[in-house]
Design a protein around this motif. Structure first.
Motif, PDB file in Angstrom:
ATOM      1  N   ASP A 149       0.752  -1.256   0.005  1.00  0.00           N
ATOM      2  CA  ASP A 149      -0.119  -0.043  -0.017  1.00  0.00           C
ATOM      3  C   ASP A 149       0.849   1.160   0.002  1.00  0.00           C
ATOM      4  O   ASP A 149       0.613   2.261  -0.724  1.00  0.00           O
ATOM      5  N   GLU A 150       1.867   1.233   0.839  1.00  0.00           N
ATOM      6  CA  GLU A 150       2.655   2.547   0.854  1.00  0.00           C
ATOM      7  C   GLU A 150       3.425   2.614  -0.345  1.00  0.00           C
ATOM      8  O   GLU A 150       3.580   3.690  -0.988  1.00  0.00           O
ATOM      9  N   VAL A 152       2.101   1.794  -3.586  1.00  0.00           N
ATOM     10  CA  VAL A 152       1.252   2.223  -4.467  1.00  0.00           C
ATOM     11  C   VAL A 152       0.617   3.733  -4.231  1.00  0.00           C
ATOM     12  O   VAL A 152       0.206   4.654  -5.084  1.00  0.00           O
ATOM     13  N   GLU A 153       0.432   3.858  -2.807  1.00  0.00           N
ATOM     14  CA  GLU A 153      -0.390   4.960  -2.345  1.00  0.00           C
ATOM     15  C   GLU A 153       0.370   6.217  -2.437  1.00  0.00           C
ATOM     16  O   GLU A 153       0.154   7.588  -2.714  1.00  0.00           O
ATOM     17  N   ARG A 154       1.944   5.848  -2.208  1.00  0.00           N
ATOM     18  CA  ARG A 154       2.899   7.069  -1.808  1.00  0.00           C
ATOM     19  C   ARG A 154       4.106   7.171  -2.642  1.00  0.00           C
ATOM     20  O   ARG A 154       4.289   8.300  -3.428  1.00  0.00           O
ATOM     21  N   SER A 172       2.994   0.726 -11.429  1.00  0.00           N
ATOM     22  CA  SER A 172       2.148   1.063 -10.249  1.00  0.00           C
ATOM     23  C   SER A 172       1.316  -0.346 -10.276  1.00  0.00           C
ATOM     24  O   SER A 172       1.266  -0.962  -9.389  1.00  0.00           O
ATOM     25  N   TRP A 176       1.728  -3.685  -7.572  1.00  0.00           N
ATOM     26  CA  TRP A 176       0.407  -4.137  -6.885  1.00  0.00           C
ATOM     27  C   TRP A 176       0.101  -5.578  -7.390  1.00  0.00           C
ATOM     28  O   TRP A 176      -0.281  -6.437  -6.147  1.00  0.00           O
ATOM     29  N   ARG A 236       2.132  15.476  -1.321  1.00  0.00           N
ATOM     30  CA  ARG A 236       1.126  14.593  -0.585  1.00  0.00           C
ATOM     31  C   ARG A 236      -0.063  14.483  -1.733  1.00  0.00           C
ATOM     32  O   ARG A 236      -0.706  15.260  -2.463  1.00  0.00           O
ATOM     33  N   TYR A 237      -0.430  13.367  -1.827  1.00  0.00           N
ATOM     34  CA  TYR A 237      -1.402  12.631  -2.899  1.00  0.00           C
ATOM     35  C   TYR A 237      -2.535  12.335  -2.088  1.00  0.00           C
ATOM     36  O   TYR A 237      -2.361  11.663  -0.920  1.00  0.00           O
TER      37      TYR A 237
END
Length: 237
Positions: A149-150, A152-154, A172, A176, A236-237
């Motif tokens: 998660d870290e 792909v999300e960040r 990406s 995953w 930040r997204y």
């Protein structure tokens, strides 16, 4: 600093990878991605660039190691033929290409720019901000992550931003869905995983970052940094 670091040698491969990124920024992309990849992927060159004896023995047999003096001579030769000319080409490329302004002018001499007060590559804040984001991406990639998660999300979104979207569009989804790839980045700090992460960053990320820096170097009309403090933390997204 770039030249001194090269001549002094590196503590390990990760240290060399970070230097390669700094060289990309300092030379405005004039050292090709292939040049960096050759330095990072050739075991014989690694044994010449890394100065820690234990690290050097990881790459080649003891009897194949160059002594320290000869290794430094090799680094000096490469600096003379590749690094210094790349810096000169970068300077030539930007010297008349941009209309620069400074907020820290001298009333008696409007054309005056205090070079000591310029803390951005080529006196361009945009380059400095992009380089700082790229450094964060490289450092986090080397460290590894606690979860996918870290990543792909960040991490990947910041990397896309830092590369001006030059990264492979499939990265990406690969992180995953591809467990073998993800396994090298998540919750592992052994030598095999570290080597893989270094190689992955060298092959997939450095070329994209190189293209981004080249694009920024071609921009003109950017205000020169006047010593202001800039928040370079990743978006930040």
């Amino acid at each position: 600093d770039l030249l001194r670091s090269w001549l002094a040698g590196f503590a390990d491969r990760a240290d060399l990878l970070r230097w390669c990124h700094e060289a990309t920024v300092a030379t405005l992309g004039q050292l090709s991605p292939e040049w960096h990849r050759d330095r990072l992927m050739s075991l014989s060159e690694l044994s010449t660039l890394v100065v820690d004896d234990r690290e050097r023995r990881r790459w080649v047999d003891e009897d194949a190691l160059l002594d320290r003096e000869r290794a430094r001579e090799w680094r000096l030769a490469v600096a003379s033929t590749d690094l210094i000319p790349a810096c000169q080409t970068a300077l030539r490329r930007i010297r008349w290409s941009a209309v620069e302004y400074t907020s820290d002018h001298d009333d008696d001499d409007p054309a005056y720019v205090d070079v000591d007060d310029q803390d951005e590559p080529a006196m361009r804040p945009g380059l400095g901000e992009t380089a700082e984001r790229q450094r964060w991406v490289v450092d986090r990639g080397l460290e590894g992550f606690d979860s996918r998660d870290e990543i792909v999300e960040r991490w990947i979104p910041v990397a896309i931003h830092a590369s001006f979207a030059e990264l492979d569009e499939s990265l990406s989804s690969a992180f995953w869905s591809e467990q073998p790839l993800r396994a090298m980045f998540v919750d592992r700090d052994d030598q095999a995983a570290q080597f893989y992460r270094e190689s992955f960053l060298a092959v997939e990320f450095l070329p994209a970052f190189n293209r981004a820096i080249e694009q920024l170097a071609d921009r003109s009309g950017e205000a020169v940094s006047g010593g202001e403090t800039t928040d370079h933390s990743p978006v930040r997204y």
